[in-house]
Design a protein around this motif. Structure first.
Motif, PDB file in Angstrom:
ATOM      1  N   ASN A   1      -5.889   6.236 -13.049  1.00 32.47           N
ATOM      2  CA  ASN A   1      -6.593   5.828 -11.826  1.00 32.47           C
ATOM      3  C   ASN A   1      -5.591   5.542 -10.727  1.00 32.47           C
ATOM      4  N   PRO A   2      -5.739   6.168  -9.576  1.00 32.50           N
ATOM      5  CA  PRO A   2      -4.803   5.857  -8.496  1.00 32.50           C
ATOM      6  C   PRO A   2      -5.038   4.438  -7.987  1.00 32.50           C
ATOM      7  N   LEU A   3      -3.947   3.733  -7.763  1.00 31.23           N
ATOM      8  CA  LEU A   3      -4.007   2.401  -7.184  1.00 31.23           C
ATOM      9  C   LEU A   3      -3.467   2.466  -5.764  1.00 31.23           C
ATOM     10  N   SER A   4      -3.503   1.322  -5.073  1.00 30.59           N
ATOM     11  CA  SER A   4      -2.891   1.300  -3.738  1.00 30.59           C
ATOM     12  C   SER A   4      -1.459   1.805  -3.812  1.00 30.59           C
ATOM     13  N   LEU A   5      -0.772   1.368  -4.843  1.00 31.51           N
ATOM     14  CA  LEU A   5       0.608   1.809  -5.061  1.00 31.51           C
ATOM     15  C   LEU A   5       0.699   2.287  -6.506  1.00 31.51           C
TER      16      LEU A   5
ATOM     17  N   ARG B   1      -1.803   6.493  -0.377  1.00 29.54           N
ATOM     18  CA  ARG B   1      -3.056   5.823  -0.003  1.00 29.54           C
ATOM     19  C   ARG B   1      -3.189   5.729   1.506  1.00 29.54           C
TER      20      ARG B   1
ATOM     21  N   GLU C   1       9.724   6.177   9.576  1.00 33.28           N
ATOM     22  CA  GLU C   1       8.782   7.207   9.074  1.00 33.28           C
ATOM     23  C   GLU C   1       8.764   8.388  10.038  1.00 33.28           C
TER      24      GLU C   1
ATOM     25  N   ASP D   1       5.552   7.278  -5.835  1.00 35.14           N
ATOM     26  CA  ASP D   1       4.828   6.681  -4.723  1.00 35.14           C
ATOM     27  C   ASP D   1       5.826   5.799  -3.996  1.00 35.14           C
ATOM     28  N   ARG D   2       5.457   5.283  -2.856  1.00 34.58           N
ATOM     29  CA  ARG D   2       6.357   4.353  -2.159  1.00 34.58           C
ATOM     30  C   ARG D   2       5.595   3.598  -1.086  1.00 34.58           C
ATOM     31  N   ASN D   3       6.182   2.467  -0.665  1.00 38.99           N
ATOM     32  CA  ASN D   3       5.645   1.724   0.474  1.00 38.99           C
ATOM     33  C   ASN D   3       6.013   2.438   1.766  1.00 38.99           C
ATOM     34  N   ALA D   4       5.286   2.117   2.818  1.00 40.59           N
ATOM     35  CA  ALA D   4       5.625   2.666   4.129  1.00 40.59           C
ATOM     36  C   ALA D   4       6.882   1.966   4.648  1.00 40.59           C
ATOM     37  N   MET D   5       7.757   2.738   5.256  1.00 41.46           N
ATOM     38  CA  MET D   5       8.941   2.165   5.901  1.00 41.46           C
ATOM     39  C   MET D   5       8.533   1.724   7.315  1.00 41.46           C
TER      40      MET D   5
ATOM     41  N   ASP E   1       3.647  -1.682 -11.417  1.00 44.31           N
ATOM     42  CA  ASP E   1       4.418  -2.927 -11.520  1.00 44.31           C
ATOM     43  C   ASP E   1       4.356  -3.578 -12.892  1.00 44.31           C
TER      44      ASP E   1
ATOM     45  N   LYS F   1       2.701  11.600  -3.833  1.00 49.71           N
ATOM     46  CA  LYS F   1       2.219  10.620  -4.810  1.00 49.71           C
ATOM     47  C   LYS F   1       1.685  11.400  -6.008  1.00 49.71           C
TER      48      LYS F   1
ATOM     49  N   ILE G   1       0.871  -1.176   0.000  1.00 51.17           N
ATOM     50  CA  ILE G   1       0.000   0.000   0.000  1.00 51.17           C
ATOM     51  C   ILE G   1       0.905   1.223   0.000  1.00 51.17           C
TER      52      ILE G   1
END
Lengths: 287, 696
Positions: free
Chosen positions: B619-623, A30, B522, B513-517, B642, B588, A26
């Motif tokens: 369209n925005p996705l989760s990532l 988001r 963070e 965009d990125r995943n949460a660290m 991806d 993002k 995620i």
């Protein structure tokens, strides 16, 4: 404030639910949206639950009933609309809409249950419990529809612990007529009395047995959760062990209470502490 | 048709030239130089005050002379080498001042050390330096610290890719000059220094030959590499090292030939600075790339600025009597100046190392530090062990030592090893490293688009990387960035969070965009942002002042420069914060860039109307985003965070690329035998056997 506390606590659970699924690819964008909008929409859903609770309590008083029904519709509808808005704008998971409808159906179902079976005390407790604990599932669903098993475990743990506490909780109520009500020094007509209303209805034995079962469910699932795919299992371990210790203590006291047919006042307080550590464990599990 | 007639003309010139024995060419009556046989004659540009002046018929030798003649009037430290080379008295005061860094073990002393070596070698033949300054130089150089393993406390970074070769080269050259002298800091004599430096130079050249540069296309640090390599070619007594150093120089020149456009090193860089990539106005434009003069001397690309007289790499090239780039490279630069499409890869992915017999232990520590990878999951333990053994300062290896202390604390708390924790925090620990990029470049006479294709570090933090650039002119270039508080500087436009960027010909799609660290990381990031300045935005560098015309149509920004056009789209509504900066208040975002020209579209209005009306669905996705774009020039484009890049339902190759794949060179990755071909000319660089051959 005391009356709305369970409903506000639900928003904290929404944030915990969101944190528990952020490791599933995620994006940070988001996550922030869900942390901001999730609790905001959930508050409206919780307040609609508060309205339903009041409807249940004043079931025979028809003059306020219609007003409450309208208020229920407005608040739940606003919550639903707000949620729909941000799902569409941010292209979120459509399952959020489904879960919001399910919450509405649950409120309706509980009201119906009370209407036919007149079990107001149980329904109110279930409602408050669900408002609080359902937040974790709601928060998780905001991120993804593929909710990991430990999130369901956390929900059941919180629900069971809260319910086991509610079953044994002694409340102060105001009563003019109860024979055990003590006369207050300042007010001649108002009398305060400490009671467990479920105990009054079902008996101490049954209540403690039920509470014990739910405590044991919490303990078992706290242990099982450690073996699921947690992001930070060691961080989860520290507070969950403490919670288990407290729950074991309350279980022993509950067993003692069952054997001696006596309600131990401390059980509810111990479970409250265990619940606090459970919440810390839920937060740290995917920290 | 256009290309082949140009090639014919050039070959014809070569043939005519080859009939003549030698033609003396006078330049400003200062120096007579002879045109060597078989050197191509090219049109080259010389920048006078205000504008360009064209000088006909230059080649490498001629450009060397031009630069020398400008450099010799400078009082700058590096340019004194030109004066000594020309047997002119040097500004000894400035030379002495330049010794200060060496005496005090200050960072970047190796830049001075290399040029001092050059001066000393020239002085062997010319004896220009006074005995007084020579004594001071020798004293400073004998007391110098050539490697981190030597005694004395210092503030030096020995281990970036460019520092490594600079230090090894100066150590080798000083050892050769003074084989029997005892160097007072190290306690070793010259011969021992030679024996220490040679294997490390050998290894460094091997790595460059096999994998290329980790500091890929650096418009700053290739300049330092050039200086060290020219020193090796000119003065190293080992023939194999000399040859391989020349081959690495050839590869650098090949890179310039492929990537220079309109006097700009118009490509992605592993390490770059805002100073050369940000211009605020006509009176304060973006600085020239540090490699500019070197590229001009080597290939005639770009232009020479007579005021730029003190460039370390340019002085080195200008005063080299041994190295000259094979003419094929200049032909390629000329031939590809209008049209070019190329795919290349350099460096290494950290996880791929075992495939190429590169380990993560102390033996290969310099490989990883050259890649800025001291704290990746695989290398952190080695780094701390070596830091402990040699009592090195953490700040100069990986930054503030508190970072590692915090990592250790959190790893203990989480029940993880430090290495496992670094893997958890790989957005930083891996992100700062210079892992192998897949570089795609597309050029027409009007624009160049170049960038890293689908980087494996998307969503990670970088220190100084410059991921992509669309260039229409020396100053009219555009790129995007997502800045970050953690970084070297930190800078406003270089480094930051790495996007997922995908390119096809004249179109680029860049998603941030990125995943949460881990949440404690963070938290640290959030706190740093509060101190350094809130940087929760992405932005585009789009210097309005550099374009002939700039227009906005909704979320599209259009610019024209000459006959080149550019359109830049932002998914979230951008706003102008400065005349050169478009900002979006979110980390993002998705950007789309499309380039065009008068040749393809006719008028700028026609370009704008077609692009702005193109069907675009994001369209925005989760990532990241799911992007569907109907480009008027290329057709249907589909990509997300991806997925593969699809153009008209066809999957485009976005990596992993070969070492080189373009009209002039097809070479497998990690192949140490590289062949560059243009028409009948072949340049073969065999790093394994140390053979550099050029066939006409």
């Amino acid at each position: 404030m005391k009356k709305i506390k369970p409903y506000l606590k639900g928003t904290l659970m929404v944030i915990i639910g969101t944190i528990n699924t952020i490791r599933l690819e995620i994006g940070i964008g988001r996550i922030w949206i869900n942390i901001i909008f999730g609790p905001l929409t959930y508050i409206f859903l919780c307040f609609s639950g508060l309205i339903v609770k009041n409807l249940i309590l004043i079931q025979n008083n028809s003059s306020n009933k219609n007003k409450l029904l309208i208020l229920l519709g407005i608040i739940w509808g606003f919550g639903f609309g707000f949620m729909l808005f941000y799902v569409l704008i941010y292209n979120l998971n459509i399952f959020i809409i489904v879960i919001t409808i399910i919450i509405g159906l649950i409120w309706f179902g509980l009201w119906l249950f009370t209407y036919y079976y007149n079990q107001r005390e149980i329904t109110v407790k279930l409602m408050e419990n669900l408002c609080f604990t359902f937040g974790i599932l709601y928060g998780a669903i905001l991120d993804t529809s593929f909710i990991p098993i430990f999130v369901y475990f956390f929900f059941i743990i919180a629900f069971s612990s809260q319910l086991s506490r509610d079953l044994t909780r002694i409340r102060k109520i105001e009563s003019d007529n109860h024979p055990k009500a003590k006369k207050s020094n300042n007010q001649s007509n108002t009398r305060k009395y400490k009671t467990n209303d479920l105990e009054q209805k079902f008996g101490n034995h049954k209540i403690l047995k039920l509470s014990l079962i739910f405590q044991l469910i919490s303990i078992i699932l706290l242990i099982f959760s450690f073996f699921t795919d947690l992001y930070s299992p060691i961080l989860y371990l520290y507070p969950s062990v403490i919670a288990i210790i407290f729950l074991l203590s309350s279980s022993i006291l509950s067993i003692k209470g069952v054997i001696q047919d006596k309600n131990n006042k401390i059980i509810s307080k111990i479970i409250k502490i265990a619940l606090a550590f459970e919440l810390i464990a839920f937060i740290l599990a995917n920290f | 048709m256009q290309r082949s007639s140009k090639s014919f003309f050039i070959i014809l010139l070569i043939l005519i030239q080859s009939l003549l024995i030698s033609i003396p060419v006078n330049y400003q009556n200062d120096e007579v130089i002879e045109n060597k046989d078989l050197k191509p004659l090219r049109i080259s540009y010389f920048r006078g005050p205000g504008n360009y002046t064209k000088i006909e018929n230059t080649n490498f030798t001629y450009r060397q002379a031009i630069y020398r003649n400008d450099s010799k009037i400078s009082h700058g430290f590096y340019s004194q080498a030109s004066r000594i080379y020309l047997n002119m008295s040097a500004n000894e005061t400035n030379i002495e001042a330049g010794l200060d860094r060496i005496i005090n073990f200050k960072d970047c002393q190796d830049f001075r050390m290399n040029m001092i070596c050059r001066m000393l070698y020239f002085d062997r033949d010319n004896t220009v330096l006074s005995s007084e300054i020579k004594n001071k130089i020798e004293d400073a150089m004998f007391k110098a610290k050539y490697w981190y393993t030597e005694p004395s406390e210092d503030d030096c970074i020995f281990w970036t890719e460019n520092h490594q070769i600079l230090y090894h080269t100066s150590e080798l050259l000083m050892g050769q000059l003074y084989p029997d002298i005892n160097f007072t800091n190290s306690g070793m004599n010259g011969t021992e220094h030679i024996n220490h430096a040679l294997p490390m130079i050998d290894r460094w050249l091997d790595w460059r030959g096999e994998f290329g540069f980790s500091e890929w296309h650096s418009n700053t640090y290739l300049s330092e590499d050039i200086a060290a390599l020219v020193n090796l070619v000119d003065f190293c007594e080992d023939e194999n090292i000399k040859t391989r150093a020349a081959m690495v120089l050839d590869l650098i020149a090949f890179g310039f030939a492929n990537q220079y456009f309109k006097s700009r090193y118009a490509t992605t860089h592993g390490r770059a600075y805002d100073s050369s990539k940000v211009g605020t106005s006509l009176s304060d434009p973006a600085g020239r790339d540090s490699t500019s003069e070197a590229a001009w001397i080597m290939l005639g690309v770009g232009y020479h600025d007579p005021n730029n007289r003190n460039s370390m790499s340019a002085v080195s090239l200008a005063t080299s009597t041994t190295y000259s780039p094979p003419p094929i490279l200049e032909l390629i630069a000329e031939n590809s100046s209008d049209y070019y499409e190329g795919w290349e890869r350099s460096g290494m992915k950290i996880s791929d190392a075992p495939k190429y017999d590169i380990g993560y232990d102390e033996k290969f520590w310099m490989f990883w530090l050259g890649m800025s990878a001291p704290i990746s999951a695989q290398t952190i333990e080695t780094t701390l062990s070596i830091q402990n053994t040699y009592d090195l300062k953490g700040e100069i290896i990986y930054g503030p030592e508190i970072i590692i202390d915090l990592f250790k604390f959190f790893s203990t708390l989480r029940g993880l090893t430090l290495s496992q924790y670094c893997d958890l925090a790989k957005a930083i620990t891996q992100g700062v490293s210079l892992e192998a990029p897949n570089i795609y470049t597309y050029r027409t006479p009007y624009y160049q688009l170049s960038g890293v294709q689908d980087y494996n570090q998307k969503g990670m933090m970088s220190m100084q990387k410059h991921i992509w650039q669309a260039t229409l002119d020396e100053q009219a270039f555009v790129y995007t960035n997502c800045p970050e508080a953690i970084g070297q500087g930190p800078q406003d436009f270089m480094g930051g969070w790495t996007p997922r960027s995908t390119f096809y010909k004249n179109i680029g799609i860049i998603q941030y965009d990125r995943n949460a660290m881990p949440l404690e990381v963070e938290l640290v990031d959030a706190i740093l942002n509060m101190f350094i300045g809130i940087r929760f935005y992405t932005h585009a560098y789009f210097p309005k002042w550099a374009f002939d015309e700039v227009r906005q149509d909704g979320k599209w920004i259009f610019g024209s420069k000459g006959d080149g056009y550019i359109g830049l789209y932002s998914y979230k509504t951008p706003y102008w914060i400065k005349d050169y900066e478009l900002r979006v208040n979110s980390r993002k975002n998705a950007w789309i860039v499309e380039l065009g020209s008068a040749e393809e579209w006719g008028s700028f209005e026609h370009f704008i109307s077609n692009i702005s009306q193109a069907e675009l669905n994001i369209n925005p996705l989760s990532l990241g985003y799911d992007i569907h774009y109907e480009s008027p020039s290329q057709g249907k484009i589909e990509v997300n965070w991806d997925s593969p890049l699809l153009i008209n339902d066809k999957t485009i190759n976005i990596g992993s690329y070969l070492r080189y794949n373009n009209s002039y060179c097809y070479s497998e990755y990690a192949n140490q035998n590289i062949t560059i071909q243009f028409d009948s000319q072949i340049l073969n660089l065999d790093f394994i056997n140390g053979n550099r051959s050029y066939i006409v």
